[in-house]
Design a protein around this motif. Structure first.
Motif, PDB file in Angstrom:
ATOM      1  N   THR A  58      42.763  43.821  47.868  1.00  0.00           N
ATOM      2  CA  THR A  58      41.335  43.562  47.688  1.00  0.00           C
ATOM      3  C   THR A  58      40.663  43.281  49.020  1.00  0.00           C
ATOM      4  OG1 THR A  58      41.672  42.713  45.451  1.00  0.00           O
ATOM      5  CG2 THR A  58      39.662  42.042  46.589  1.00  0.00           C
ATOM      6  N   ARG A  59      41.296  42.473  49.857  1.00  0.00           N
ATOM      7  CA  ARG A  59      40.674  42.118  51.142  1.00  0.00           C
ATOM      8  C   ARG A  59      40.577  43.322  52.068  1.00  0.00           C
ATOM      9  NH1 ARG A  59      44.227  37.882  50.414  1.00  0.00           N
ATOM     10  NH2 ARG A  59      45.523  38.521  52.168  1.00  0.00           N
ATOM     11  N   HIS A  60      41.594  44.178  52.070  1.00  0.00           N
ATOM     12  CA  HIS A  60      41.518  45.357  52.916  1.00  0.00           C
ATOM     13  C   HIS A  60      40.462  46.329  52.416  1.00  0.00           C
ATOM     14  CE1 HIS A  60      45.721  44.390  54.611  1.00  0.00           C
ATOM     15  NE2 HIS A  60      44.826  44.182  55.546  1.00  0.00           N
ATOM     16  N   LEU A  61      40.322  46.461  51.113  1.00  0.00           N
ATOM     17  CA  LEU A  61      39.229  47.279  50.568  1.00  0.00           C
ATOM     18  C   LEU A  61      37.874  46.715  50.995  1.00  0.00           C
ATOM     19  CD1 LEU A  61      40.362  48.088  46.907  1.00  0.00           C
ATOM     20  CD2 LEU A  61      39.856  49.763  48.699  1.00  0.00           C
ATOM     21  N   GLU A  62      37.706  45.414  50.862  1.00  0.00           N
ATOM     22  CA  GLU A  62      36.433  44.790  51.210  1.00  0.00           C
ATOM     23  C   GLU A  62      36.130  44.904  52.695  1.00  0.00           C
ATOM     24  OE1 GLU A  62      36.977  40.870  49.682  1.00  0.00           O
ATOM     25  OE2 GLU A  62      36.333  41.413  47.641  1.00  0.00           O
ATOM     26  N   SER A  63      37.164  45.034  53.514  1.00  0.00           N
ATOM     27  CA  SER A  63      36.962  45.169  54.960  1.00  0.00           C
ATOM     28  C   SER A  63      36.574  46.588  55.363  1.00  0.00           C
ATOM     29  CB  SER A  63      38.239  44.769  55.704  1.00  0.00           C
ATOM     30  OG  SER A  63      39.223  45.795  55.613  1.00  0.00           O
TER      31      SER A  63
END
Length: 227
Positions: free
Chosen positions: A174-179
């Motif tokens: 999720t965090r890599h997608l959001e980045s």
């Protein structure tokens, strides 16, 4: 999620890659495996995982070199013998700090390097599958592979001139997608996705087909009920 057929955002694909592989000191590595393997076998398996990961990566046609960030002298010697470059974990502040340190070390020498972070616990890694992931990643500024659970990350790439910005651990997908990183949805790359944190993960990797270091260490020390 990025799917095959979408338009690439980087029209100057990267050449041969440098991979940055972080590895904890073996005494602390893979602690969640202890219930399945026992405390005595676990450090040796952690090293075997790393040896198979690095050996497969170095055999990949699109990999120029592998940099391992670790303070473990035994692991460093074993992985250097395979051809990896060993970088001390000077920050000693966890996985993402180690990866950022490896990135700086690589780009101090080669500012235009295309690089990727790769987990050290991919004992079933196949060079051909890794090559497909790297070829696919080359068209994007940053791209990543999620783990088999669909929660974490096993691979994160950064094109030349682009910061890696690693955010591994926990729900890192999720965090890599959001980045802004692109999720790689290729099929047939299970060996790049199958990391090993638990006994169930280990059984899945063994079923997929692990490398010789893991296979040998497991055969020599596995609990009798699991042989």
């Amino acid at each position: 999620m990025r799917i095959e057929g979408e338009i690439a955002t980087n029209t100057d694909p990267a050449g041969p890659w440098t991979l940055v592989v972080p590895l904890k000191p073996l005494a602390r590595a893979k602690s969640r495996l202890t219930p399945a393997t026992g405390a005595a076998l676990r450090p040796g398996l952690a090293l075997a995982f790393a040896r198979d990961t690095v050996a497969a990566a170095l055999s990949c046609r699109t990999v120029r070199d592998v940099v391992v960030v670790t303070d473990d002298t035994e692991a460093g010697a074993a992985l250097a013998a395979l051809g990896a470059r060993i970088v001390p974990d000077e920050p000693d502040r966890g996985l993402n700090a180690a990866l950022a340190h490896g990135e700086r070390t690589v780009r101090t020498r080669r500012p235009g390097a295309a690089l990727a972070a790769l987990n050290a616990d991919l004992p079933a890694l196949r060079p051909g599958e890794l090559a497909r992931v790297l070829d696919f990643s080359a068209a994007f500024s940053r791209a990543f592979v999620t783990d088999m659970a669909g929660i974490g990350t096993t691979f994160l790439s950064a094109a030349p001139g682009v910061e890696l910005r690693p955010d591994f651990g926990g729900s890192s997908r999720t965090r890599h997608l959001e980045s802004g990183a692109v999720e790689i949805s290729l099929t047939g790359i299970d060996s790049v996705r199958q990391d090993v944190d638990t006994g169930d993960d280990l059984r899945a990797a063994l079923a997929l087909g692990v490398g010789p270091h893991t296979a040998g260490r497991w055969a020599a020390g596995a609990p009798a009920a699991d042989r």
